[in-house]
Design an enzyme around this catalytic site. Sequence first.
Site, mmCIF file in Angstrom:
data_model
loop_
_atom_site.group_PDB
_atom_site.id
_atom_site.type_symbol
_atom_site.label_atom_id
_atom_site.label_comp_id
_atom_site.label_asym_id
_atom_site.label_seq_id
_atom_site.Cartn_x
_atom_site.Cartn_y
_atom_site.Cartn_z
ATOM 1 N N CYS A 292 0.858 -1.171 0.000
ATOM 2 C CA CYS A 292 0.000 0.000 0.000
ATOM 3 C C CYS A 292 0.900 1.228 0.000
ATOM 4 C CB CYS A 292 -0.908 0.001 1.219
ATOM 5 S SG CYS A 292 -1.856 1.537 1.413
ATOM 6 N N CYS B 188 -1.246 -10.791 -7.671
ATOM 7 C CA CYS B 188 -1.729 -11.860 -6.798
ATOM 8 C C CYS B 188 -1.778 -11.322 -5.361
ATOM 9 C CB CYS B 188 -0.778 -13.050 -6.916
ATOM 10 S SG CYS B 188 -1.410 -14.574 -6.203
#
Length: 268
Positions: A198, A228
């Site tokens: 993030c 993924c």
Amino acid sequence: ITQYRQIFETHCSPQWFRFQLIDLDRELTFTSEMKNYAFYCGGFALLQMYTFVSVIKAMSTEGPKINSLSSRRGFISGGFTSVIATSIIPNIAYANDKSRTDGYEIQKTASEWRSMLTPVQYDILRNGATERPNSSILESEERKGEYSCAGCGTPLFDGAAKFHSGTGWPSFATTLSGVEVEDVSAIQAGLVGAELRCRTCGGHLGDVFQDGFLFLNTPAFVSGKRYCIDGAALVFKPADGSNIVIGDQLPPKKDLPGFLSPPKITPR
């Protein structure tokens, strides 16, 4: 054969190498320039095969939701294929050691993160762990909407980019601007992928692999990439305004097909 020939010609020909598909056995004739790249392709195929076998083993083993290996790339570096991989990339077996706090907009102490995240979310987002395949309710999610970080709420993926990869982890073809991709060499990215975080809080999300072209009729075939992601690192906000879905939930149990169900015994 025709479909895969088109894939090879589309993704592998430009300036990298030329080849000729001889017959249905898919024998390849390479130019002399291809010696090094052929080794790369062979190593990549071997690593992908070993990763697939490792994932199947993980899926068939009872145990905790969090994998004992620190990441998907641990599957690859955990066996004999590490000999091939580490001969090309010496640091392949080591996890990304960049701080998950320094330089990020949102910073919290370990105790603060623990107080606001579930144990699974904490292990994944803050320690870089990996959930077991098929352990998140978001793997089967198909509705339109937005996927955000479970730690800070930063938008990460659009629901339109999601596809079913068959790996057991939520997969996406593209990202939003909130995703940070680990800076690695092109060879390492092709062999074992790169870590995703993030961009706002530094939380670990998963890994990106350069094998999107293998997934025909999906958005990944167009982008060439497969992001993924650990479902527990995400929160899904449906576009229809219905309740949000927290990824750290087990998927509903599916009934076994009739031919696998045990026979019903009628008491006399």
